[in-house]
Design an enzyme around this catalytic site. Structure first.
Site, PDB file in Angstrom:
ATOM      1  N   ASP A  36     -10.518 -56.752  52.191  1.00  0.00           N
ATOM      2  CA  ASP A  36      -9.950 -58.032  52.653  1.00  0.00           C
ATOM      3  C   ASP A  36      -9.994 -59.085  51.547  1.00  0.00           C
ATOM      4  O   ASP A  36      -9.104 -59.929  51.451  1.00  0.00           O
ATOM      5  CB  ASP A  36     -10.739 -58.532  53.864  1.00  0.00           C
ATOM      6  CG  ASP A  36     -10.584 -57.598  55.056  1.00  0.00           C
ATOM      7  OD1 ASP A  36      -9.445 -57.185  55.323  1.00  0.00           O
ATOM      8  OD2 ASP A  36     -11.598 -57.264  55.698  1.00  0.00           O
ATOM      9  N   GLY A  37     -11.034 -59.003  50.716  1.00  0.00           N
ATOM     10  CA  GLY A  37     -11.173 -59.964  49.619  1.00  0.00           C
ATOM     11  C   GLY A  37      -9.988 -59.901  48.670  1.00  0.00           C
ATOM     12  O   GLY A  37      -9.581 -60.922  48.110  1.00  0.00           O
ATOM     13  N   ASN A  72      -8.410 -67.367  55.321  1.00  0.00           N
ATOM     14  CA  ASN A  72      -9.493 -67.204  56.287  1.00  0.00           C
ATOM     15  C   ASN A  72      -9.980 -68.548  56.823  1.00  0.00           C
ATOM     16  O   ASN A  72      -9.762 -68.858  57.981  1.00  0.00           O
ATOM     17  CB  ASN A  72     -10.692 -66.486  55.653  1.00  0.00           C
ATOM     18  CG  ASN A  72     -10.637 -64.984  55.854  1.00  0.00           C
ATOM     19  OD1 ASN A  72      -9.779 -64.489  56.566  1.00  0.00           O
ATOM     20  ND2 ASN A  72     -11.549 -64.266  55.239  1.00  0.00           N
ATOM     21  N   ASP A 116     -26.117 -76.728  60.127  1.00  0.00           N
ATOM     22  CA  ASP A 116     -25.900 -76.167  58.792  1.00  0.00           C
ATOM     23  C   ASP A 116     -24.482 -76.427  58.287  1.00  0.00           C
ATOM     24  O   ASP A 116     -24.235 -76.379  57.086  1.00  0.00           O
ATOM     25  CB  ASP A 116     -26.170 -74.658  58.802  1.00  0.00           C
ATOM     26  CG  ASP A 116     -27.647 -74.365  58.640  1.00  0.00           C
ATOM     27  OD1 ASP A 116     -28.428 -75.334  58.538  1.00  0.00           O
ATOM     28  OD2 ASP A 116     -28.035 -73.181  58.630  1.00  0.00           O
TER      29      ASP A 116
HETATM   30  N1  LIG Z   1     -21.955 -64.719  57.381  1.00  0.00           N
HETATM   31  C1  LIG Z   1     -20.769 -64.210  57.144  1.00  0.00           C
HETATM   32  O1  LIG Z   1     -20.230 -63.391  57.893  1.00  0.00           O
HETATM   33  C2  LIG Z   1     -20.031 -64.647  55.928  1.00  0.00           C
HETATM   34  C3  LIG Z   1     -20.640 -65.461  54.986  1.00  0.00           C
HETATM   35  C4  LIG Z   1     -19.879 -65.838  53.882  1.00  0.00           C
HETATM   36  C5  LIG Z   1     -18.548 -65.456  53.751  1.00  0.00           C
HETATM   37  N2  LIG Z   1     -18.005 -64.682  54.710  1.00  0.00           N
HETATM   38  C6  LIG Z   1     -16.602 -64.273  54.677  1.00  0.00           C
HETATM   39  O2  LIG Z   1     -16.241 -63.656  53.472  1.00  0.00           O
HETATM   40  C7  LIG Z   1     -14.934 -64.054  53.178  1.00  0.00           C
HETATM   41  C8  LIG Z   1     -14.640 -63.775  51.755  1.00  0.00           C
HETATM   42  O3  LIG Z   1     -14.454 -62.405  51.683  1.00  0.00           O
HETATM   43  P1  LIG Z   1     -14.645 -61.641  50.306  1.00  0.00           P
HETATM   44  O4  LIG Z   1     -14.251 -60.232  50.538  1.00  0.00           O
HETATM   45  O5  LIG Z   1     -14.008 -62.418  49.230  1.00  0.00           O
HETATM   46  O6  LIG Z   1     -16.186 -61.748  50.109  1.00  0.00           O
HETATM   47  P2  LIG Z   1     -17.268 -60.598  50.225  1.00  0.00           P
HETATM   48  O7  LIG Z   1     -16.985 -59.545  49.219  1.00  0.00           O
HETATM   49  O8  LIG Z   1     -18.592 -61.266  50.229  1.00  0.00           O
HETATM   50  O9  LIG Z   1     -16.959 -59.944  51.655  1.00  0.00           O
HETATM   51  C9  LIG Z   1     -17.245 -60.554  52.864  1.00  0.00           C
HETATM   52  C10 LIG Z   1     -16.956 -59.618  54.010  1.00  0.00           C
HETATM   53  O10 LIG Z   1     -16.085 -60.321  54.912  1.00  0.00           O
HETATM   54  C11 LIG Z   1     -15.055 -59.442  55.289  1.00  0.00           C
HETATM   55  N3  LIG Z   1     -13.849 -60.196  55.591  1.00  0.00           N
HETATM   56  C12 LIG Z   1     -13.122 -60.966  54.762  1.00  0.00           C
HETATM   57  N4  LIG Z   1     -12.072 -61.450  55.424  1.00  0.00           N
HETATM   58  C13 LIG Z   1     -12.137 -60.974  56.677  1.00  0.00           C
HETATM   59  C14 LIG Z   1     -11.336 -61.118  57.830  1.00  0.00           C
HETATM   60  N5  LIG Z   1     -10.266 -61.890  57.826  1.00  0.00           N
HETATM   61  N6  LIG Z   1     -11.707 -60.476  58.953  1.00  0.00           N
HETATM   62  C15 LIG Z   1     -12.809 -59.714  58.974  1.00  0.00           C
HETATM   63  N7  LIG Z   1     -13.610 -59.549  57.929  1.00  0.00           N
HETATM   64  C16 LIG Z   1     -13.276 -60.174  56.787  1.00  0.00           C
HETATM   65  C17 LIG Z   1     -14.829 -58.543  54.123  1.00  0.00           C
HETATM   66  O11 LIG Z   1     -14.220 -57.337  54.580  1.00  0.00           O
HETATM   67  C18 LIG Z   1     -16.237 -58.336  53.634  1.00  0.00           C
HETATM   68  O12 LIG Z   1     -16.839 -57.260  54.267  1.00  0.00           O
HETATM   69  C19 LIG Z   1     -14.915 -65.509  53.531  1.00  0.00           C
HETATM   70  O13 LIG Z   1     -13.619 -65.975  53.747  1.00  0.00           O
HETATM   71  C20 LIG Z   1     -15.762 -65.513  54.768  1.00  0.00           C
HETATM   72  O14 LIG Z   1     -14.981 -65.400  55.931  1.00  0.00           O
HETATM   73  C21 LIG Z   1     -18.718 -64.263  55.782  1.00  0.00           C
HETATM   74  N1  LIG Z   2      -7.533 -59.176  41.539  1.00  0.00           N
HETATM   75  C1  LIG Z   2      -8.712 -59.767  41.704  1.00  0.00           C
HETATM   76  N2  LIG Z   2      -9.181 -60.597  40.750  1.00  0.00           N
HETATM   77  C2  LIG Z   2     -10.381 -61.186  40.892  1.00  0.00           C
HETATM   78  N3  LIG Z   2     -11.176 -61.004  41.939  1.00  0.00           N
HETATM   79  C3  LIG Z   2     -10.759 -60.198  42.922  1.00  0.00           C
HETATM   80  C4  LIG Z   2      -9.505 -59.521  42.840  1.00  0.00           C
HETATM   81  N4  LIG Z   2      -9.350 -58.768  43.947  1.00  0.00           N
HETATM   82  C5  LIG Z   2     -10.455 -58.961  44.681  1.00  0.00           C
HETATM   83  N5  LIG Z   2     -11.295 -59.809  44.076  1.00  0.00           N
HETATM   84  C6  LIG Z   2     -12.597 -60.255  44.571  1.00  0.00           C
HETATM   85  O1  LIG Z   2     -13.438 -59.117  44.633  1.00  0.00           O
HETATM   86  C7  LIG Z   2     -14.288 -59.240  45.744  1.00  0.00           C
HETATM   87  C8  LIG Z   2     -14.371 -57.943  46.485  1.00  0.00           C
HETATM   88  O2  LIG Z   2     -13.107 -57.530  46.887  1.00  0.00           O
HETATM   89  P1  LIG Z   2     -12.812 -56.786  48.233  1.00  0.00           P
HETATM   90  O3  LIG Z   2     -13.300 -57.563  49.379  1.00  0.00           O
HETATM   91  O4  LIG Z   2     -11.377 -56.468  48.250  1.00  0.00           O
HETATM   92  O5  LIG Z   2     -13.608 -55.462  48.093  1.00  0.00           O
HETATM   93  P2  LIG Z   2     -14.864 -54.946  48.850  1.00  0.00           P
HETATM   94  O6  LIG Z   2     -15.891 -56.030  48.843  1.00  0.00           O
HETATM   95  O7  LIG Z   2     -15.206 -53.652  48.237  1.00  0.00           O
HETATM   96  O8  LIG Z   2     -14.283 -54.659  50.288  1.00  0.00           O
HETATM   97  P3  LIG Z   2     -14.711 -55.241  51.698  1.00  0.00           P
HETATM   98  O9  LIG Z   2     -14.379 -56.713  51.613  1.00  0.00           O
HETATM   99  O10 LIG Z   2     -13.865 -54.532  52.676  1.00  0.00           O
HETATM  100  O11 LIG Z   2     -16.141 -54.984  51.846  1.00  0.00           O
HETATM  101  C9  LIG Z   2     -13.771 -60.396  46.585  1.00  0.00           C
HETATM  102  O12 LIG Z   2     -14.666 -61.476  46.463  1.00  0.00           O
HETATM  103  C10 LIG Z   2     -12.456 -60.734  45.989  1.00  0.00           C
HETATM  104  O13 LIG Z   2     -12.212 -62.130  45.986  1.00  0.00           O
END
Ligand SMILES: NC(=O)c1ccc[n+]([C@@H]2O[C@H](COP(=O)([O-])OP(=O)(O)OC[C@H]3O[C@@H](n4cnc5c(N)ncnc54)[C@H](O)[C@@H]3O)[C@@H](O)[C@H]2O)c1
Ligand SMILES: Nc1ncnc2c1ncn2[C@@H]1O[C@H](COP(=O)(O)OP(=O)(O)OP(=O)(O)O)[C@@H](O)[C@H]1O
Length: 524
Positions: A289-290, A368, A398
């Protein structure tokens, strides 16, 4: 004994108030006066110096309780009497109406003609001449004409005689502007009855009108499997589909250096990046999703459709299985395919210091959520929240999450917010650890503008973060303004919006997973 004590000590004022309550004929006053007399009795007790023993005091307080109970009974009796009177009045009116109807039925001299005339007198005339069909000259969709039924071979005169529906007008516009664009298919005005039967928010389909030619790849960094698959997909798209490929600058340098046969395009400055949406037909993401959030963040305006291949751990927004990329991309390039239009929030930070300046910081678009929290501060976050011009609440805790419906399964969910289908038009308002027992999350309509203000008397700073990135400090006096952006992120569905959403909460969160109860055991 208790009653005796009451007589001894407080006969006069209590009896006076009781009489006042009984005598009052005024509906609204009666309950108030009984409450007031109860209050007066207690005030009297507090003011009157009682020179007596503890025993007398106990007896006296018991007596007061008895008096208070009597007063309450009087008030309750009065309320019951009022309800009964209202019921009789209703029955009387019903009977009068029925008699009137019978008189009309019994009227032997009435002809169909006369009834027709009576009915037409009761009909509302056509609206003012500035109305042109459904939409007036002001561009407001409305229905003003409401005709009572014209008697046919079996007229129903009683319906025409008993009453008629008042005419009304429903109108709406863009962003509260009444003269703005409107939708015809949302509410139908057939005969003045409001119905949403023709509501058009069904599954959205994307159908290409010309062949898509350019695909932008966005890939998760530091992943070998992503790197390998990206190279393979690029080769396949170029060789078999004759597609131009764009990648991010770092990808063009690092990812595809070993594959010089397949040239890819990229950009080297912000101006080129801003024009990407004009060149790219489709975005392919490889990651979780990131990576979808990252792809969306590259587009400050319109976003091309996103095909998200799951290469992360959860994948709420990544429905496509990467191992079947050929079939999936074939279908998408051919079209038509279902899409989910994911709303984004447009966030402006307004600095107290820059209040009078026209130019503020660039707006940030989030897919998000935007989070306002206490950051490294150990104090409670103190935030004043307004929705359009209405005060919503003060957050003390918080922090606060303002989330899109797509983000409802992310941080907002973790903070106790509801999961919302991404096509539901709304903004989630979810507190983070509020120090209050009654602060429940809210879902507001998509057309509102939210203002989150750090008040001047806040003990500390607050911090805003956007899709979990780009932290910005908010000082006392600073504010954050959020509203739905006109530029959503269209994501391709594997099946359709609802099927994909349900699959993601079942598979990603194991939502409501429970072993099924067996048949053996007690039964009705
Ligand atoms: N306590 C928490 O649950 C918490 C805390 C901080 C950030 N986040 C979420 O992480 C997001 C950033 O994601 P990232 O991947 O860049 O960071 P990250 O790599 O720390 O991943 C955060 C997790 O959130 C999940 N996630 C992201 N968007 C989602 C969605 N729309 N629906 C369900 N799950 C989702 C990702 O799959 C990942 O497992 C933020 O937008 C925020 O929503 C969650
Ligand atoms: N092209 C990109 N350049 C820089 N950062 C990126 C790029 N693609 C993803 N990222 C960053 O890498 C992080 C991890 O990516 P992503 O969530 O896709 O993978 P994951 O953590 O392995 O999967 P999940 O979120 O399902 O656990 C996110 O914080 C996202 O913002």
């Amino acid at each position: 004994m208790a009653t005796d004590a009451a007589h001894q000590v407080s006969d006069q004022p209590v009896n006076l108030d009781l009489t006042a309550s009984h005598q009052s004929e005024n509906d609204s006053i009666s309950t108030v006066s009984s409450v007031e007399s109860e209050k007066a009795a207690y005030e009297f007790l507090a003011q009157t110096p009682i020179k007596s023993t503890d025993k007398h005091l106990v007896e006296f307080s018991e007596a007061m309780r008895t008096v208070a109970k009597a007063l309450r009974q009087v008030a309750e009796g009065k309320a019951a009497a009022q309800a009964e009177a209202a019921e009789w009045k209703r029955k009387y009116e019903l009977e009068t109406a029925q008699k009137q109807q019978t008189r009309i039925k019994d009227c032997g001299t009435c002809t169909d003609d006369n009834l027709g005339k009576m009915a037409s007198q009761l009909s509302l005339e056509a609206p003012a001449s500035d109305q042109t069909g459904c939409c007036g000259n002001h561009g407001i969709c409305s229905h003003e004409v409401l005709q009572d039924e014209v008697p046919g071979p079996n007229p129903r005169p009683s319906l025409s005689m008993v009453g008629r529906k008042a005419s009304f007008r429903l109108s709406w516009g863009c962003n509260g502007n009444k003269n703005g664009q409107h939708k015809h298919d949302f509410v139908s005005f057939e005969k003045g009855d409001i119905t949403t039967a023709e509501r058009s928010s069904k599954q959205i389909l994307l159908k290409w009108e010309s062949r898509p030619q350019t695909v932008l790849f966005i890939t998760k960094p530091n992943s070998n499997s992503v790197r390998v698959l990206c190279a393979e997909m690029v080769r396949w798209l170029k060789e078999h589909k004759n597609i131009n490929v764009f990648v991010e600058p770092w990808v063009s340098k690092e990812l595809l250096t070993d594959d010089s046969n397949h040239t890819v395009q990229t950009w080297d400055n912000d101006d080129d990046k801003k024009m990407l949406h004009k060149k790219v037909d489709l975005i392919v993401t490889l990651g979780g999703d990131g990576t979808v959030l990252w792809a969306a963040s590259l587009f400050k305006g319109p976003v091309p459709p996103v095909v998200a291949f799951a290469m992360g751990s959860l994948g709420f927004m990544t429905p496509f299985p990467s191992e079947q990329y050929r079939g999936c991309l074939d279908n998408v390039l051919k079209g038509p395919f279902s899409i989910t239009l994911r709303n984004r929030l447009q966030c402006h930070v307004i600095r107290d210091a820059a209040k009078d300046e026209i130019v503020t910081e660039e707006p940030i678009l989030v897919l998000n959520e935007v989070t306002i929290d206490r950051g490294i501060s150990s104090y409670l976050t103190y935030l004043e929240c307004y929705c359009d011009s209405s005060f919503v609440t003060c957050v003390q805790g918080d922090g606060l999450i303002i989330s899109t419906t797509s983000g409802s399964t992310a941080y907002s969910l973790a903070a106790g917010g509801s999961m919302v289908h991404p096509q539901v038009p709304g903004i989630l308002f979810t507190p983070i650890c509020p120090h209050s027992l009654s602060f429940r999350p809210l879902i507001l309509p998509e057309y509102v503008t939210l203002r989150i203000q750090v008040p001047y008397n806040s003990r500390g700073h607050a911090w805003a973060s956007f899709d979990g990135k780009d932290r910005k400090q908010l000082a006392p006096g600073d504010a954050l303004i959020c509203s739905i952006s006109p530029w959503p992120v269209p994501t391709a569905c594997l099946v359709d919006s609802t099927t994909d959403f349900l699959r993601s909460i079942h598979e990603g969160l194991h939502w409501n997973l429970r072993k099924t109860q067996t048949l053996d055991g007690p039964r009705d």
